[in-house]
Write a protein that holds these residues in place. Structure first.
Motif, short mmCIF file in Angstrom:
data_model
loop_
_atom_site.label_atom_id
_atom_site.label_comp_id
_atom_site.label_asym_id
_atom_site.label_seq_id
_atom_site.Cartn_x
_atom_site.Cartn_y
_atom_site.Cartn_z
N PRO A 1 8.37 -1.84 31.61
CA PRO A 1 9.46 -2.81 31.44
C PRO A 1 9.12 -3.84 30.37
O PRO A 1 7.95 -4.12 30.11
N ILE A 2 10.13 -4.35 29.73
CA ILE A 2 9.99 -5.52 28.87
C ILE A 2 10.57 -6.66 29.71
O ILE A 2 11.78 -6.76 29.88
N GLY A 3 9.70 -7.44 30.32
CA GLY A 3 10.12 -8.40 31.34
C GLY A 3 10.04 -7.72 32.70
O GLY A 3 9.19 -6.86 32.94
N THR A 4 10.93 -8.07 33.59
CA THR A 4 10.97 -7.50 34.94
C THR A 4 11.74 -6.18 34.92
O THR A 4 12.77 -6.08 34.27
N TRP A 5 11.22 -5.18 35.67
CA TRP A 5 11.90 -3.88 35.71
C TRP A 5 13.24 -4.03 36.44
O TRP A 5 13.31 -4.52 37.56
N THR A 6 14.27 -3.58 35.78
CA THR A 6 15.60 -3.48 36.38
C THR A 6 16.37 -2.45 35.57
O THR A 6 16.01 -2.17 34.42
N THR A 7 17.41 -1.89 36.15
CA THR A 7 18.23 -0.93 35.42
C THR A 7 19.66 -1.43 35.27
O THR A 7 20.57 -0.65 35.05
N SER A 8 19.84 -2.74 35.34
CA SER A 8 21.17 -3.29 35.10
C SER A 8 21.44 -3.28 33.59
O SER A 8 20.52 -3.23 32.78
N ILE A 9 22.70 -3.33 33.23
CA ILE A 9 23.08 -3.31 31.81
C ILE A 9 22.39 -4.46 31.09
O ILE A 9 22.36 -5.59 31.56
N GLY A 10 21.81 -4.12 29.94
CA GLY A 10 21.09 -5.10 29.13
C GLY A 10 19.61 -5.17 29.39
O GLY A 10 18.87 -5.78 28.62
N SER A 11 19.13 -4.54 30.48
CA SER A 11 17.68 -4.58 30.75
C SER A 11 16.95 -3.71 29.74
O SER A 11 17.48 -2.73 29.22
#
Length: 150
Positions: A39-49
């Motif tokens: 991840p770049i920052g915190t892992w998430t799969t929301s739009i824009g992550s």
């Protein structure tokens, strides 16, 4: 733009398959071992992550940065930028036998020399690797689905 499309039938719910294509710990179980996702920052799969995929080749370690451009249950699309540009689309289609997972990889290699090398040497390997990843993902999703049933 070349498009590689693969699909596989999985004996698991779309929910289990979706977890396998969006949860980092599960992804690491089916991704090619030479491919590292971070991840770049915190892992998430929301739009824009954002995240990055690095090919673990000694010395050069080519990296693709990506951003999630579409996300809903059973669908995720990553847009890549790096030594090539493109999109990686994963879509779950529930059916009576479980879930059909479709992976569509659309890309452009702007550097002519790299594009030539890819066409001559890596295209067949890439297609074969995508098929192998789907088989590994199927095993992970079916194990996950079975753990839900136990």
């Amino acid at each position: 733009m070349p498009i590689f499309e693969q699909s596989i039938q999985i004996k698991a719910s779309a929910t289990a398959v979706d977890k396998c294509i969006t949860e980092l710990d599960l992804m690491q179980r089916w991704l090619n071992p030479i491919l590292k996702c971070e991840p770049i920052g915190t892992w998430t799969t929301s739009i824009g992550s954002k995240s990055k995929f690095t090919i673990q080749i000694p010395v050069i370690k080519p990296t693709l940065k990506n951003v999630v451009i579409a996300r809903e249950p059973g669908l995720i699309v990553w847009k890549f930028d790096g030594f090539f540009q493109g999109k990686d689309r994963w879509e779950c289609e529930p059916n009576e036998r479980g879930t059909r997972l479709i992976n569509q990889f659309e890309f452009n290699i702007p550097n002519r020399t790299i594009a030539w090398g890819f066409d001559r040497f890596a295209a067949k390997w890439t297609k074969a690797d995508m098929e192998a990843q789907l088989r590994r993902l199927k095993r992970v999703a079916e194990e996950l689905h079975q753990s839900f049933a136990d």
